[in-house]
Design an enzyme around this catalytic site. Sequence first.
Site, mmCIF file in Angstrom:
data_model
loop_
_atom_site.group_PDB
_atom_site.id
_atom_site.type_symbol
_atom_site.label_atom_id
_atom_site.label_comp_id
_atom_site.label_asym_id
_atom_site.label_seq_id
_atom_site.Cartn_x
_atom_site.Cartn_y
_atom_site.Cartn_z
ATOM 1 N N ASN A 55 44.456 44.738 37.918
ATOM 2 C CA ASN A 55 42.981 44.035 38.747
ATOM 3 C C ASN A 55 43.426 43.322 39.838
ATOM 4 O O ASN A 55 44.247 43.197 40.400
ATOM 5 C CB ASN A 55 43.590 42.205 37.387
ATOM 6 C CG ASN A 55 44.408 41.763 37.844
ATOM 7 O OD1 ASN A 55 43.504 40.808 38.458
ATOM 8 N ND2 ASN A 55 45.411 41.939 37.045
ATOM 9 N N PHE A 99 42.049 34.915 41.365
ATOM 10 C CA PHE A 99 41.726 33.365 40.376
ATOM 11 C C PHE A 99 40.911 32.750 40.029
ATOM 12 O O PHE A 99 40.521 31.697 40.167
ATOM 13 C CB PHE A 99 42.950 32.152 41.277
ATOM 14 C CG PHE A 99 44.373 32.445 40.936
ATOM 15 C CD1 PHE A 99 44.818 33.143 39.510
ATOM 16 C CD2 PHE A 99 45.011 31.663 41.382
ATOM 17 C CE1 PHE A 99 46.173 33.380 39.907
ATOM 18 C CE2 PHE A 99 46.393 31.400 42.020
ATOM 19 C CZ PHE A 99 47.112 32.727 41.045
ATOM 20 N N SER A 113 50.963 36.035 41.474
ATOM 21 C CA SER A 113 49.772 36.727 41.257
ATOM 22 C C SER A 113 49.859 37.517 43.027
ATOM 23 O O SER A 113 49.934 36.818 44.261
ATOM 24 C CB SER A 113 48.817 35.995 41.152
ATOM 25 O OG SER A 113 47.599 36.446 41.896
ATOM 26 N N ASN A 158 46.636 38.499 43.981
ATOM 27 C CA ASN A 158 46.016 39.226 44.355
ATOM 28 C C ASN A 158 45.615 36.814 45.313
ATOM 29 O O ASN A 158 44.368 37.315 45.911
ATOM 30 C CB ASN A 158 44.732 39.261 43.028
ATOM 31 C CG ASN A 158 45.436 39.926 42.504
ATOM 32 O OD1 ASN A 158 45.958 41.242 43.585
ATOM 33 N ND2 ASN A 158 45.038 39.924 41.330
ATOM 34 N N THR A 159 45.755 36.434 45.546
ATOM 35 C CA THR A 159 45.976 35.214 46.263
ATOM 36 C C THR A 159 46.743 35.072 47.305
ATOM 37 O O THR A 159 47.850 35.224 47.686
ATOM 38 C CB THR A 159 46.125 33.845 45.683
ATOM 39 O OG1 THR A 159 45.611 33.603 44.459
ATOM 40 C CG2 THR A 159 46.067 32.669 46.365
ATOM 41 N N LYS A 176 56.914 31.462 36.943
ATOM 42 C CA LYS A 176 56.438 32.980 37.472
ATOM 43 C C LYS A 176 56.759 33.856 38.157
ATOM 44 O O LYS A 176 55.866 33.316 38.833
ATOM 45 C CB LYS A 176 55.122 33.374 36.154
ATOM 46 C CG LYS A 176 54.495 35.074 35.964
ATOM 47 C CD LYS A 176 53.722 34.529 35.581
ATOM 48 C CE LYS A 176 53.122 36.159 34.998
ATOM 49 N NZ LYS A 176 51.647 36.232 34.102
ATOM 50 N N ASN A 232 55.235 38.912 36.368
ATOM 51 C CA ASN A 232 53.502 38.981 36.969
ATOM 52 C C ASN A 232 53.609 41.112 37.187
ATOM 53 O O ASN A 232 53.873 41.363 36.859
ATOM 54 C CB ASN A 232 53.104 38.484 37.983
ATOM 55 C CG ASN A 232 51.675 37.792 38.016
ATOM 56 O OD1 ASN A 232 51.194 38.460 37.566
ATOM 57 N ND2 ASN A 232 51.436 36.323 37.938
HETATM 58 C C1 LIG Z 1 42.970 41.232 33.942
HETATM 59 C C2 LIG Z 1 44.085 40.183 34.244
HETATM 60 C C3 LIG Z 1 44.150 39.343 34.857
HETATM 61 C C4 LIG Z 1 45.195 39.222 35.062
HETATM 62 N N1 LIG Z 1 45.632 37.307 35.053
HETATM 63 C C5 LIG Z 1 46.634 36.390 34.940
HETATM 64 C C6 LIG Z 1 46.844 35.023 34.952
HETATM 65 O O1 LIG Z 1 45.405 34.993 35.573
HETATM 66 N N2 LIG Z 1 47.393 34.195 35.537
HETATM 67 C C7 LIG Z 1 48.680 35.253 35.593
HETATM 68 O O2 LIG Z 1 49.623 34.358 34.991
HETATM 69 N N3 LIG Z 1 48.571 36.460 35.557
HETATM 70 C C8 LIG Z 1 47.794 37.249 34.789
HETATM 71 N N4 LIG Z 1 47.860 38.352 34.252
HETATM 72 C C9 LIG Z 1 49.358 39.131 34.463
HETATM 73 C C10 LIG Z 1 49.722 39.521 33.161
HETATM 74 O O3 LIG Z 1 49.895 37.968 32.544
HETATM 75 C C11 LIG Z 1 51.704 40.035 33.164
HETATM 76 O O4 LIG Z 1 52.367 39.025 33.458
HETATM 77 C C12 LIG Z 1 50.874 41.101 33.314
HETATM 78 O O5 LIG Z 1 49.648 41.970 32.534
HETATM 79 C C13 LIG Z 1 51.467 41.859 32.361
HETATM 80 O O6 LIG Z 1 51.960 42.186 31.127
HETATM 81 P P1 LIG Z 1 51.091 43.358 30.357
HETATM 82 O O7 LIG Z 1 51.456 44.498 31.385
HETATM 83 O O8 LIG Z 1 51.746 43.325 28.925
HETATM 84 O O9 LIG Z 1 50.195 43.477 30.985
HETATM 85 C C14 LIG Z 1 46.635 39.310 34.480
HETATM 86 C C15 LIG Z 1 46.670 40.591 33.869
HETATM 87 C C16 LIG Z 1 45.019 41.286 34.190
HETATM 88 C C17 LIG Z 1 45.680 42.500 33.177
#
Ligand SMILES: Cc1cc2nc3c(=O)[nH]c(=O)nc-3n(C[C@H](O)[C@H](O)[C@H](O)COP(=O)(O)O)c2cc1C
Length: 362
Positions: free
Chosen positions: A115, A119, A179, A181-182, A221, A250
């Site tokens: 992704n 934000f 993140s 992406n910022t 985080k 993350n």
């Molecule tokens: C579509 C998507 C959007 C995410 N958006 C955020 C976010 O807004 N803030 C954040 O701290 N992490 C975000 N994450 C990261 C997740 O919170 C997590 O740290 C990461 O996906 C690893 O966990 P997983 O393998 O169980 O998905 C996002 C992950 C995905 C897949």
Amino acid sequence: MYSLIRPLFFALDAERSHDLTLGLLRAAYRAPGARSLVRRCYADCTPPLPVEVMGLRFPNPVGLAAGLDKEARCLTPLHDFGFGFLELGTVTPQPQPGNPKPRLFRLTHHAAIINRMGFNSSGLDAFLANLAAQPRRGLIGINLGKNKLTPDAQAIDDYLTGLRAVYTHADYVTLNISSPNTPGLRALQDEAPLAALLSALKHEQGLLARTHGHHVPIAIKVAPDLDDSGIDTIARLLVAHNIDGVIATNTTIMRPGLEQEPQAREAGGLSGPPLRTLSTQVIRRLYATLQGRIPIIGVGGIGSSDDAWEKLVAGADLIQLYTAFIYQGPGVLAEIVRGLAEKVHAHGCTCLADALRHARAV
Ligand SMILES: Cc1cc2nc3c(=O)[nH]c(=O)nc-3n(C[C@H](O)[C@H](O)[C@H](O)COP(=O)(O)O)c2cc1C
């Protein structure tokens, strides 16, 4: 049941399917009996596995990771799936659209996601209005970010604005500085900017605690793409500033094991199984310095109780997941908590904390 409807959702564009699912869930909850049916199928099948972390008592250690309910719109259904806690957001102070679409990609052969949402957020006011419109059902973390247009030199102000706004609404607050992406965000993990951020936020937390009469924990985080010395620096600063928790990790900008996957060339953060080992390594390294003084919330590629256990034994006190929830559906919660409860019993213990002490000592 999820395996029957998943092909329908997966036939749609990933982001549309995500929005549609949350919308349908909210709509379904208006039907009489829907809530008790969901609870019967999910929450009631999730055994209690209480754990105390950051001064909070969690009914089980498996939480929803940030990013799935960015706008705080689906609290009751998500709690009813059996999560021990929900992390909402990331929310930015001002509304912002995020990156252009498409920005969400499923790598189905690897049960992974890339992704680059960037934000997308309706901002703090709308987020808090959504929160206020729903009853509180369980523990809630609120994940804060900075606006893309906020200059890096003023990033701390965005986190201070967020902390003040959500302080009385959150059980804990997360500062998302990881993140991918910022632009510039991850630089907040470097020593000098991180020290300045932690010092400002800790000071504000003290003022807010005095004003409101209670302490709301702050967690940081972090990214999975740090080298060992970067992880050690962060761990040292967390201890020096007496931060309440750290969330590791993350998504990653690396593409481990995905060399043959054309979609892996999409820019953004990778989540799901290919992230699992990287994030566990960060947890293990953090724990080596923290030694239990600051709790760790482990996240990254967890899709089974064995994955969850690996994170816990590496040093995590709680865990979170996101991507496995998309691929496996809500049933994954009860499955993981049940599996963890069995491991606790197999260690001859009655609580998770004791079982982990045993397992980590081996
Ligand atoms: C579509 C998507 C959007 C995410 N958006 C955020 C976010 O807004 N803030 C954040 O701290 N992490 C975000 N994450 C990261 C997740 O919170 C997590 O740290 C990461 O996906 C690893 O966990 P997983 O393998 O169980 O998905 C996002 C992950 C995905 C897949």
